[in-house]
Design a protein around this motif. Structure first.
Motif, PDB file in Angstrom:
ATOM      1  N   LEU A 129      33.188  42.980  46.883  1.00 53.82           N
ATOM      2  CA  LEU A 129      33.010  41.803  47.726  1.00 53.82           C
ATOM      3  C   LEU A 129      33.687  41.989  49.083  1.00 53.82           C
ATOM      4  N   LYS A 130      34.824  42.648  49.067  1.00 50.22           N
ATOM      5  CA  LYS A 130      35.558  42.872  50.310  1.00 50.22           C
ATOM      6  C   LYS A 130      34.781  43.767  51.260  1.00 50.22           C
ATOM      7  N   GLY A 131      33.938  44.628  50.707  1.00 50.45           N
ATOM      8  CA  GLY A 131      33.153  45.525  51.530  1.00 50.45           C
ATOM      9  C   GLY A 131      31.890  44.905  52.090  1.00 50.45           C
ATOM     10  N   MET A 132      31.636  43.640  51.746  1.00 51.11           N
ATOM     11  CA  MET A 132      30.434  42.969  52.241  1.00 51.11           C
ATOM     12  C   MET A 132      30.718  42.265  53.560  1.00 51.11           C
ATOM     13  N   GLN A 133      29.650  41.927  54.270  1.00 48.48           N
ATOM     14  CA  GLN A 133      29.792  41.176  55.516  1.00 48.48           C
ATOM     15  C   GLN A 133      30.208  39.738  55.264  1.00 48.48           C
ATOM     16  N   THR A 134      29.651  39.124  54.233  1.00 48.49           N
ATOM     17  CA  THR A 134      29.880  37.702  53.973  1.00 48.49           C
ATOM     18  C   THR A 134      31.342  37.459  53.597  1.00 48.49           C
ATOM     19  N   ARG A 135      31.918  36.414  54.181  1.00 52.47           N
ATOM     20  CA  ARG A 135      33.318  36.075  53.917  1.00 52.47           C
ATOM     21  C   ARG A 135      33.476  34.669  53.338  1.00 52.47           C
ATOM     22  N   VAL A 136      32.372  34.032  52.953  1.00 54.44           N
ATOM     23  CA  VAL A 136      32.427  32.688  52.363  1.00 54.44           C
ATOM     24  C   VAL A 136      32.124  32.807  50.878  1.00 54.44           C
ATOM     25  N   PHE A 137      33.061  32.374  50.044  1.00 51.52           N
ATOM     26  CA  PHE A 137      32.934  32.515  48.598  1.00 51.52           C
ATOM     27  C   PHE A 137      33.059  31.140  47.936  1.00 51.52           C
ATOM     28  N   VAL A 138      32.112  30.831  47.054  1.00 50.23           N
ATOM     29  CA  VAL A 138      32.174  29.606  46.249  1.00 50.23           C
ATOM     30  C   VAL A 138      32.483  30.022  44.817  1.00 50.23           C
ATOM     31  N   VAL A 139      33.561  29.473  44.268  1.00 55.15           N
ATOM     32  CA  VAL A 139      34.055  29.877  42.942  1.00 55.15           C
ATOM     33  C   VAL A 139      33.824  28.750  41.947  1.00 55.15           C
ATOM     34  N   HIS A 140      33.147  29.070  40.844  1.00 56.90           N
ATOM     35  CA  HIS A 140      32.901  28.077  39.786  1.00 56.90           C
ATOM     36  C   HIS A 140      33.403  28.645  38.467  1.00 56.90           C
ATOM     37  N   MET A 141      34.573  28.197  38.056  1.00 53.04           N
ATOM     38  CA  MET A 141      35.182  28.617  36.783  1.00 53.04           C
ATOM     39  C   MET A 141      36.348  27.686  36.495  1.00 53.04           C
ATOM     40  N   GLY A 142      36.904  27.789  35.286  1.00 52.92           N
ATOM     41  CA  GLY A 142      38.100  27.043  34.971  1.00 52.92           C
ATOM     42  C   GLY A 142      39.327  27.767  35.512  1.00 52.92           C
ATOM     43  N   TRP A 143      40.461  27.068  35.510  1.00 54.64           N
ATOM     44  CA  TRP A 143      41.685  27.687  36.038  1.00 54.64           C
ATOM     45  C   TRP A 143      42.277  28.699  35.069  1.00 54.64           C
ATOM     46  N   ALA A 144      42.428  28.309  33.829  1.00 53.67           N
ATOM     47  CA  ALA A 144      43.062  29.206  32.853  1.00 53.67           C
ATOM     48  C   ALA A 144      42.021  29.701  31.850  1.00 53.67           C
ATOM     49  N   PRO A 145      42.050  31.042  31.602  1.00 56.12           N
ATOM     50  CA  PRO A 145      42.903  32.025  32.274  1.00 56.12           C
ATOM     51  C   PRO A 145      42.242  32.687  33.473  1.00 56.12           C
ATOM     52  N   LEU A 146      40.902  32.541  33.628  1.00 55.59           N
ATOM     53  CA  LEU A 146      40.183  33.377  34.577  1.00 55.59           C
ATOM     54  C   LEU A 146      40.505  33.034  36.022  1.00 55.59           C
ATOM     55  N   GLY A 147      40.533  31.744  36.362  1.00 54.50           N
ATOM     56  CA  GLY A 147      40.801  31.352  37.738  1.00 54.50           C
ATOM     57  C   GLY A 147      42.179  31.796  38.194  1.00 54.50           C
ATOM     58  N   ARG A 148      43.175  31.655  37.326  1.00 50.75           N
ATOM     59  CA  ARG A 148      44.535  32.082  37.662  1.00 50.75           C
ATOM     60  C   ARG A 148      44.577  33.580  37.950  1.00 50.75           C
ATOM     61  N   ARG A 149      43.919  34.366  37.112  1.00 52.74           N
ATOM     62  CA  ARG A 149      43.906  35.815  37.301  1.00 52.74           C
ATOM     63  C   ARG A 149      43.159  36.191  38.574  1.00 52.74           C
ATOM     64  N   LEU A 150      42.028  35.520  38.824  1.00 46.32           N
ATOM     65  CA  LEU A 150      41.222  35.841  39.993  1.00 46.32           C
ATOM     66  C   LEU A 150      42.023  35.656  41.277  1.00 46.32           C
TER      67      LEU A 150
END
Length: 444
Positions: A129-150
């Motif tokens: 993702l860092k290597g892409m041009q786009t810098r706007v990210f929409v995140v849809h997930m729960g906080w624990a555990p995946l969101g916290r790790r992300l």
């Protein structure tokens, strides 16, 4: 099945996930027993108007127009969707994609993450993702555990810096009240949607009793850090129990009889063949559908089989806390106050502190790395082509480089901690023959 076959319950509360709710709802239909969930929010969960499933929560699809309006308000033309690969995560994405496309916003890439992935695997995806041009990210997930790790890794990889935009749906936004300050600090500059809850004396009184209960159970003193407030799921749970209890009282459930066997929607074959049919369930369902109430969460109305509220607050996470920068309501759209004054509506947000601490609106795209490609000279080999070989396309004249040396080089690139744009250029003359010695290639 034990609750339906042996205990013969008249209602079931709380299938947590959308997948669980879908399965239990089928059993409820067979036994004519209402199944009510206040956490199964995926819009992929089917709601049959004649079925016995009630969703005492918002559908995740209710927020897609709010997200699309935010993206439109800042003029961003592309968005990358980052979501968890579960029924909850996947269910909203088609609705969100449609809403963005209606605003002429492209979705050039999607990133699907799983709880089972290691940190290295998530990092690998973030590097992509860092290597892409786009810098706007929409995140849809729960906080624990995946969101916290992300977001821990997003911060590590310096993707919460100038130029980046991160928007979280209410999957994380609705849990902000239960996060500690250090967790909120890991998302500094992020915009988040959270379900709007109108103020009321009833809610204030409940919060006081809630804190007192937690203090008494955790042996905290009042000078210590106060316990978190109840989140929207707690409020929906409270309202659901209240609505169910009221419905039971109105149906004179004191005359409940045993479930009838062998008729109705139940059948005598298959693994669920012993399920009986409730004579009280239809009345309880009817009472819950036709009697909305003013609950802690606001209007608690299940006449359409689910809560229909579509109002949201928009929060900006700053330091170890958050500030409200606006509202999105079905009636008024995006605004700073959620109100229409004198027939005029301000369709913008208050000043946002973006990642990196800037208040200037990010443009939403960047040239990856430096924007320049690493030019790699490739010698023309007439022998040992297993190591290096240049293939030319006779149709368009393009070249492709392959062989063991190239395989090793590409493997090294995959393990580097950043994206490296590059281009292989054959060191050849007009006839496709070697254009000089190795020393001459190096000088180039």
């Amino acid at each position: 099945t034990d609750l339906l076959e042996n205990v013969e319950v008249e209602a079931i509360l709380g299938p947590r996930s959308s997948g669980e709710a879908e399965f239990v709802a089928k059993l409820g239909d067979r036994a004519r027993v209402p199944v009510i969930s206040f956490t199964a929010t995926s819009p992929s969960l089917s709601l049959d108007k004649d079925g016995y499933f009630l969703r005492a929560a918002q559908s995740d699809a209710n927020q897609v127009d709010a997200i699309a309006d935010i993206v439109k308000a800042y003029g961003w033309g592309e968005v990358v969707l980052v979501y968890e690969g579960s029924e909850f995560g996947r269910g909203m994405i088609p609705y969100l994609t449609d809403a963005l496309q209606q605003m002429n916003v492209k979705v050039p890439s999607r990133s699907i993450l799983a709880n089972s992935q290691s940190e290295d695997q998530i990092k690998e995806e973030l590097y992509r993702l860092k290597g892409m041009q786009t810098r706007v990210f929409v995140v849809h997930m729960g906080w624990a555990p995946l969101g916290r790790r992300l977001f821990k890794l997003v911060r590590e990889l310096e993707m919460l810096t100038d130029g980046y935009v991160w928007i979280v749906t209410n999957g994380i936004g609705n849990q902000l009240v239960s996060l500690n300050p250090s967790e909120i600090a890991s998302m500094e500059g992020v915009l988040g949607l959270t379900t709007f809850v109108p103020k009321s004396e009833k809610l204030d009184d409940f919060k006081v009793r809630w804190r007192q209960r937690i203090w008494s159970k955790s042996n905290l003193t009042h000078v210590e850090e106060p316990p978190w407030d109840p989140d929207i799921f707690c409020l929906w749970a409270y309202d659901t129990v209240w609505a169910l209890a009221s419905a039971v009282e109105r149906t004179e459930a004191g005359n409940i009889k045993h479930h009838q066997r062998g008729n109705g929607r139940s059948n005598s074959t298959g693994v669920f063949g012993n399920l009986g049919v409730s004579s009280t369930g239809p009345s309880i369902l009817h009472e819950m559908r036709r009697n909305p109430l003013q609950g802690l969460s606001g209007d608690f109305d299940l006449r359409n089989g689910q809560l229909t509220t579509e109002d949201f607050e928009i929060l900006n996470l700053i330091g170890r806390g958050e500030k409200r920068v606006g509202f999105w309501k079905k009636a008024t759209g995006l605004s700073r106050t959620g109100k229409v004054d004198g027939g005029q509506k301000d369709s913008s947000l208050k000043t946002v502190n973006w990642p990196g601490g800037t208040t200037a609106t990010p443009r939403g795209w960047e040239i990856p790395t430096s924007g320049k490609k690493l030019i790699i000279g490739v010698p023309v080999k007439l022998a040992f082509t297993e190591f290096l070989k240049i293939q030319r396309n006779p149709t368009d004249g393009s070249t492709a480089v392959e062989g063991y040396c190239i395989d090793v080089f590409n493997m090294v690139l995959q393990n580097m901690p950043y994206y490296l744009p590059h281009k292989f250029v054959p060191f050849e003359d007009a006839e496709g023959k070697p254009n000089g010695t190795y020393n001459e290639l190096v000088y180039q």
